[in-house]
Scaffold this active site. Sequence first.
Site, PDB file in Angstrom:
ATOM      1  N   LEU A 143       0.813  -1.036  -0.149  1.00  0.00           N
ATOM      2  CA  LEU A 143      -0.072  -0.067  -0.017  1.00  0.00           C
ATOM      3  C   LEU A 143       0.723   1.261   0.070  1.00  0.00           C
ATOM      4  CD1 LEU A 143      -2.623  -1.027   2.515  1.00  0.00           C
ATOM      5  CD2 LEU A 143      -2.842  -1.189   0.088  1.00  0.00           C
TER       6      LEU A 143
ATOM      7  N   LYS B 163       2.302  -2.384   8.859  1.00  0.00           N
ATOM      8  CA  LYS B 163       3.572  -1.628   8.729  1.00  0.00           C
ATOM      9  C   LYS B 163       4.642  -2.335   9.058  1.00  0.00           C
ATOM     10  CE  LYS B 163       3.992   2.672  10.024  1.00  0.00           C
ATOM     11  NZ  LYS B 163       4.168   3.710  11.066  1.00  0.00           N
TER      12      LYS B 163
ATOM     13  N   ASP C 273       4.575  15.204  14.371  1.00  0.00           N
ATOM     14  CA  ASP C 273       4.552  15.053  12.809  1.00  0.00           C
ATOM     15  C   ASP C 273       3.360  15.025  12.444  1.00  0.00           C
ATOM     16  OD1 ASP C 273       6.355  14.584  10.871  1.00  0.00           O
ATOM     17  OD2 ASP C 273       6.315  12.351  10.779  1.00  0.00           O
TER      18      ASP C 273
END
Length: 623
Positions: A327, A349, A448
Amino acid sequence: MKPHILLILNFLVLIITLWSQDSVGSHNPKFTACQPKTCVNNNQTISYPFYIEGIQEPFCGYPGFGLSCNKDGFPFLNMSHSQYIIHEIFYNNHSLRVSNAAFSRLNTTTCLPRTQNLTLSGTRLALSPNQKDMFLFFGCEFEWSQLQERKIGCSAENGTGSVVALYREDQNLRSALMKCKGGVVNMTVESEKGGIQEALRRGFMMTWKVSDCNKCMNSGGKCGFDTEIYSFRCYCRHDTHARKCSSEESGKPVVILATVSAAAGFGLLVIIIIYCYRRKLLCRFWKEKSRVNQDFETFLRNYGPIAVRRYSYMEIKKMTNAFKEKLGQGGYGSVFKGKLEDGSLVAVKVLSELKGNGEEFINEVASISKTSHVNVVTLIGFCSEESKKALVYEYMANGSLEKFIYETNNLTADYQLNCEMLYQIAIGVGRGLEYLHRGCNTRIFHFDIKPHNILLDEMFCPKISDFGLAKICPRNESVVSMLVARGTIGYIAPEVFCRNIGVVSYKSDVYSFGMLVLEMVGGRKNINVEVECTSEIYFPYWIYKRIELNEELSLRNVMNESDRDNIKKMILVSLWCIQTNPSDRPTMHRVVEMLEGNVETLQVPPKPFLSSPSLSPHSSPSH
């Protein structure tokens, strides 16, 4: 002779004997399995990085490069929920020519089928630089009398009405994007000569970027991919694998020589280990490698029970179907689509490199595992086995906000976000940050916030993700210490890298949020060196000047008075958020209140560009 030296010599003799016997004459089945193949009735050779699903094994190609064969014998790729026929593959220059299967049988009398925009984010494929975007429009609310010669056929939606083709530079494009339905297709500049139908049939060029196969092929090997270590493999005729095979692999002398060399090297390594041990020395490599696992296990013991599941690496591999569908890709590693046993879709991930002694991995598990909010991504589980680290999240169907907000992404009307959607996304992200700052048992500062880290579900509900740089502190503390700056350039608050401005706190996230919302409003990066007017390079400066002079903003997708009010609220709130002095910025609670309130009650903030706070004539909003 000392006992440990005698033991080593006996071990070397045993290794040399067994290894040389096993290597000579043994055959590698993967070498045979990865012979080039073709689809039936088609002479196109399919080899690495591609492989034909059901005919070749997945280890013969790169993950995500699996092809299928259609009923006519052509290989095709599945991209953006559409089939793209592969007409030619040019292995020498890593390129291929493809076309959407929907256009394969077009002629002057057939209707044009509706197609989806091709998106390549998260893949190793890219458009060749000589591509040209062509917008196909139908169902328009006005006549195209001035473009009669550009109509190319009827619409497939109802069998009537003309389809109009426009190019990116066409002056009517902006009007068409707002008032017509349509899609974007790609075509090569050269193929336009035969007419638009021929251009659609012929297709366009793409390139790929994966590990080079030439060295392996030139040495007599077959290229492949090892999903166990997620790395390129060269499958040789015998049971050896490297970047390339031995030039005389089939010969027994070379095999024996290689075996003896490997065994001798292994024996030398054993001697070094014993020597280090006898001298009470610790080898730095093993010390640092084990510290990551030790730190994480210590964290699990001290942090208390975690409400997410711990998966084994084999379970991670199974749920991703051996990492078949990628992805996304980033500096942290790769994200793969997966499925749990109950059928739920997940995003996995896989971390390829642990930074800061595994601090980012620990941060991710620690910060998200105890959160529960509609605007914060859900962590379902994690994997930690030696060097293998992975995180399992809920699947977000629409990916990141980044691909929807920039004008340079060539989004069609179907994929653009209107003002109301942008406004609701801004409120959702604000609520998520408000929750992290004061709604959890501990305060979480993200550090972030940027479009790439805002994910959208199937209903375009935003969720904050990627907590690798987050800081966790008790609820009664609002200031954190930081040895080095963290975050992404363009979104980092000034106090993070210049401590003279102020302390680092939750207000740093407020600044990043302001920069994020300004990019959503402007449809561009806040810093853009490609604009023609120098004053427009820094978008916050440009937008502030127009607010100050009460000039028309001329922003995209503003359709009515409600849109104008919402966009103005987003701009004014963002400008408050990016004030240079952290004390002048509102809290996220106040930010959400201002976004949901009346635009008439909002004041224009001071100019937020590293100006002296003492010169600001306005007061900040209540905190």
